[in-house]
Design an enzyme around this catalytic site. Structure first.
Site, PDB file in Angstrom:
ATOM      1  CE  LYS A   1      -1.669   2.887   2.702  1.00 59.94           C
ATOM      2  NZ  LYS A   1      -1.672   4.106   1.690  1.00 59.94           N
TER       3      LYS A   1
ATOM      4  CD  GLU B   1      13.955   2.490   9.602  1.00 53.90           C
ATOM      5  OE1 GLU B   1      14.245   3.415  10.334  1.00 53.90           O
ATOM      6  OE2 GLU B   1      14.635   1.341   9.829  1.00 53.90           O
TER       7      GLU B   1
ATOM      8  CB  CYS C   1      13.384  10.010   7.670  1.00 50.48           C
ATOM      9  SG  CYS C   1      13.843   8.706   6.422  1.00 50.48           S
TER      10      CYS C   1
HETATM   11  P1  ADP Z   1       3.683  10.776   5.670  1.00 47.20           P
HETATM   12  O1  ADP Z   1       3.531  12.115   6.452  1.00 47.20           O
HETATM   13  O2  ADP Z   1       4.723  10.367   5.434  1.00 47.20           O
HETATM   14  O3  ADP Z   1       2.450  10.215   4.893  1.00 47.20           O
HETATM   15  P2  ADP Z   1       2.102   8.638   7.423  1.00 47.20           P
HETATM   16  O4  ADP Z   1       2.617   7.925   8.760  1.00 47.20           O
HETATM   17  O5  ADP Z   1       0.906   9.502   7.745  1.00 47.20           O
HETATM   18  O6  ADP Z   1       3.316   9.700   6.974  1.00 47.20           O
HETATM   19  O7  ADP Z   1       2.057   7.726   6.250  1.00 47.20           O
HETATM   20  C1  ADP Z   1       2.934   6.758   5.902  1.00 47.20           C
HETATM   21  C2  ADP Z   1       2.063   5.681   5.529  1.00 47.20           C
HETATM   22  O8  ADP Z   1       1.296   5.070   6.262  1.00 47.20           O
HETATM   23  C3  ADP Z   1       1.192   5.930   4.070  1.00 47.20           C
HETATM   24  O9  ADP Z   1       1.163   4.951   3.433  1.00 47.20           O
HETATM   25  C4  ADP Z   1      -0.103   6.259   4.885  1.00 47.20           C
HETATM   26  O10 ADP Z   1      -1.436   5.951   4.102  1.00 47.20           O
HETATM   27  C5  ADP Z   1       0.042   4.839   5.723  1.00 47.20           C
HETATM   28  N1  ADP Z   1      -1.117   5.004   7.067  1.00 47.20           N
HETATM   29  C6  ADP Z   1      -1.483   6.196   7.602  1.00 47.20           C
HETATM   30  N2  ADP Z   1      -2.192   5.887   8.698  1.00 47.20           N
HETATM   31  C7  ADP Z   1      -2.334   4.551   8.825  1.00 47.20           C
HETATM   32  C8  ADP Z   1      -3.109   3.578   9.499  1.00 47.20           C
HETATM   33  N3  ADP Z   1      -3.724   3.924  10.664  1.00 47.20           N
HETATM   34  N4  ADP Z   1      -2.723   2.200   9.533  1.00 47.20           N
HETATM   35  C9  ADP Z   1      -1.924   1.876   8.612  1.00 47.20           C
HETATM   36  N5  ADP Z   1      -1.261   2.918   7.813  1.00 47.20           N
HETATM   37  C10 ADP Z   1      -1.461   4.048   7.883  1.00 47.20           C
END
Ligand code: ADP
Length: 483
Positions: free
Chosen positions: A172, A250, A284
């Site tokens: 994903k 990470e 990062c």
């Molecule tokens: P960024 O600001 O780098 O997008 P996030 O941590 O929000 O950081 O997102 C990183 C990834 O994690 C994306 O693919 C996002 O869709 C996914 N993501 C965000 N929230 C969740 C969640 N609750 N469970 C699983 N994946 C998530």
């Protein structure tokens, strides 16, 4: 505009709906429409992966190697086109995008070789006549959840080892950058993987991402993203029904670059400019804290501000652009809010920091790189990850204080030192509390064949990349034989 579909069980399928992918260098430009999977499709992808995994693992290691090598070769052959797409959807300057695509190709080729090299151990037992063998097996179905800042390299450095060691994958990508992910999976759909070995489900993290964590058929989750989401991923992996999932996270960084009095000033400035601002600071491993000793401080700040005037901000794909736009409106708002916080905390904005609503008549999320001076390590701008082209100078009196300040952070991903003293280089290499240490090199920008990862709040679980990746993507079996 046709919708780019998800890839589940070897078929391209429409989603529940679709989302626009917007070019941050010109918000009038829609890169494409990308399907968003339904929850049922996410579950279907996991089921397909579960069915395919033993089939994939039963192929010979040479067949797995050949498939991964073919992916690397096609990425390499199409690198200009893929870099253009990446720069268009994510906003990093084309030269950075090219480097990233090249890196993805190298990673697939590296893990093609690793598929052939997975070894074990054979030891004498402590019991008479017995032998003990230690082998590595696939973990099973791996969920791969990636962020937007490296739209092809991070997927590559997770998918390639997962497959090399015989796992099946549900991938994903981040919502903001589906195009590079889709292009990668399209290439992979043509290299002879058994149907279901690699599945692409695009969509929102909180629903599709979360579904991939909670499904008990998923044995391992590898995640790169923000610290807050990383903690949710960890909680879901241990809190779910049935077996816990193995997980690897990470997350953020607040990486220090120490500049000592004896540093070569030009080297230090280039390390700081590259580390803090290239890829629009959205790494990062970015050097967000520039810890500078008193004897070189004023010269360093003067040279930095001079150098920053030459950092051309503009369309990621235009010749001459060094700093592309910020990825989207939300991230730009976060960057600007931290710039305001820095000023309210009493830091001096020595250069930049202003949003540019248009460059060359194109509306985009442009931000002139910002340098703060007169900051302390206690300020929020030096404790929290901004994730933009924003860096702070922290003046310290000597090397000892520099080391203490560098390590005074919740994070521990990358840390650098600029010095011409062999003794100081060795001292800092030994005592910087980080997963990666750079001597006279930017804190960001790493090789593809050696471990990547951090300590403290930056990371959790085994390292990624290089042969250390086997730790996460395999599970160890100890076999006792009494012949
Ligand atoms: P960024 O600001 O780098 O997008 P996030 O941590 O929000 O950081 O997102 C990183 C990834 O994690 C994306 O693919 C996002 O869709 C996914 N993501 C965000 N929230 C969740 C969640 N609750 N469970 C699983 N994946 C998530």
């Amino acid at each position: 505009m046709t919708v780019k579909q998800n890839y589940i069980a070897g078929e391209w399928v429409n989603g529940a709906d679709a989302a626009e992918n917007i070019n941050p260098s010109d918000t009038r430009d829609v890169v494409g429409l990308y399907a968003r999977a339904s929850l049922a499709q996410a579950a279907g992808a996991v089921a397909a992966a579960q069915a395919a995994q033993p089939v994939w693992a039963a192929l010979t290691s040479q067949q797995r190697a050949d498939a991964l090598d073919a992916v690397g070769q096609e990425i390499q052959a199409r690198k200009a086109e893929l870099a253009d797409l990446l720069a268009r959807e994510e906003g990093k300057a084309l030269s950075d995008a090219l480097g990233e695509v090249q890196r993805a190709a190298h990673i697939f080729k590296f893990f093609a070789g690793e598929a052939l090299r997975l070894g074990g151990e054979l030891l004498p037992s402590t019991r008479p006549g017995m032998t003990v063998g230690i082998t590595r097996e696939p973990v099973g179905v791996v969920s791969i959840i990636t962020p937007w800042n490296f739209p092809i390299a991070i997927p590559a450095w997770k998918i390639a080892p997962a497959l090399a060691y015989g796992n099946a994958v549900v991938f994903k990508p981040a919502e903001a950058v589906p195009a590079s992910a889709w292009a990668l999976v399209e290439i992979m759909s043509r290299v002879g993987l058994p149907a279901g070995t690699l599945n692409l489900v695009m969509g929102r993290g909180r629903d599709i991402g979360n579904a991939l964590l909670e499904d008990p058929r998923v044995s391992a989750v590898t995640f790169t993203g923000s610290e807050g989401t990383g903690r949710k991923v960890a909680a879901a992996c241990v809190g779910r029904q049935g077996a816990m999932a193995k997980f690897q996270l990470e997350m953020g960084g607040k990486n220090p670059l120490v500049v000592l009095d004896d540093a070569d000033l030009d080297v230090a400035v280039e390390c700081a400019i590259n580390g803090a601002f290239y890829s629009t600071g959205q790494r990062c491993t970015a050097s967000s804290r520039l810890v500078v000793t008193a004897g070189i401080h004023d010269r360093f700040v003067a040279a930095m501000t001079e150098r920053m005037k030459r950092l051309q901000v503009g369309d990621a794909r235009k010749t001459g652009t060094v700093i592309g736009p910020v990825v989207d409106a939300t991230q730009l708002a976060q960057d600007l809010s931290y710039i305001a916080i820095g000023q309210s905390e009493g830091a001096t904005l020595a250069f930049g920091g202003e949003a540019l609503p248009e460059v060359d008549g194109q509306p985009g999320f442009y931000l002139r790189p910002a340098l703060f001076t007169g900051t302390t390590n206690q300020m929020r701008i030096n404790r929290e990850e901004v994730f933009g082209p924003v860096a702070s100078v922290i003046q310290v009196k000597d090397a000892e204080e520099a080391l203490a300040v560098a390590n005074d952070t919740d994070y521990g991903l990358s840390a650098g030192v600029c010095t011409t003293s062999l003794k100081q280089a060795a001292h800092f290499s030994r005592h910087l509390q980080a997963g990666m240490v750079m001597v006279n090199a930017p804190t960001a920008g790493v090789d593809p064949h050696v471990p990547f990862g951090g300590r403290k709040a930056s990371s959790h679980g085994p390292r990624e990349q290089g042969r250390y990746a086997a730790e996460f993507y395999t599970t160890v079996k100890t076999t006792y034989t009494n012949p």
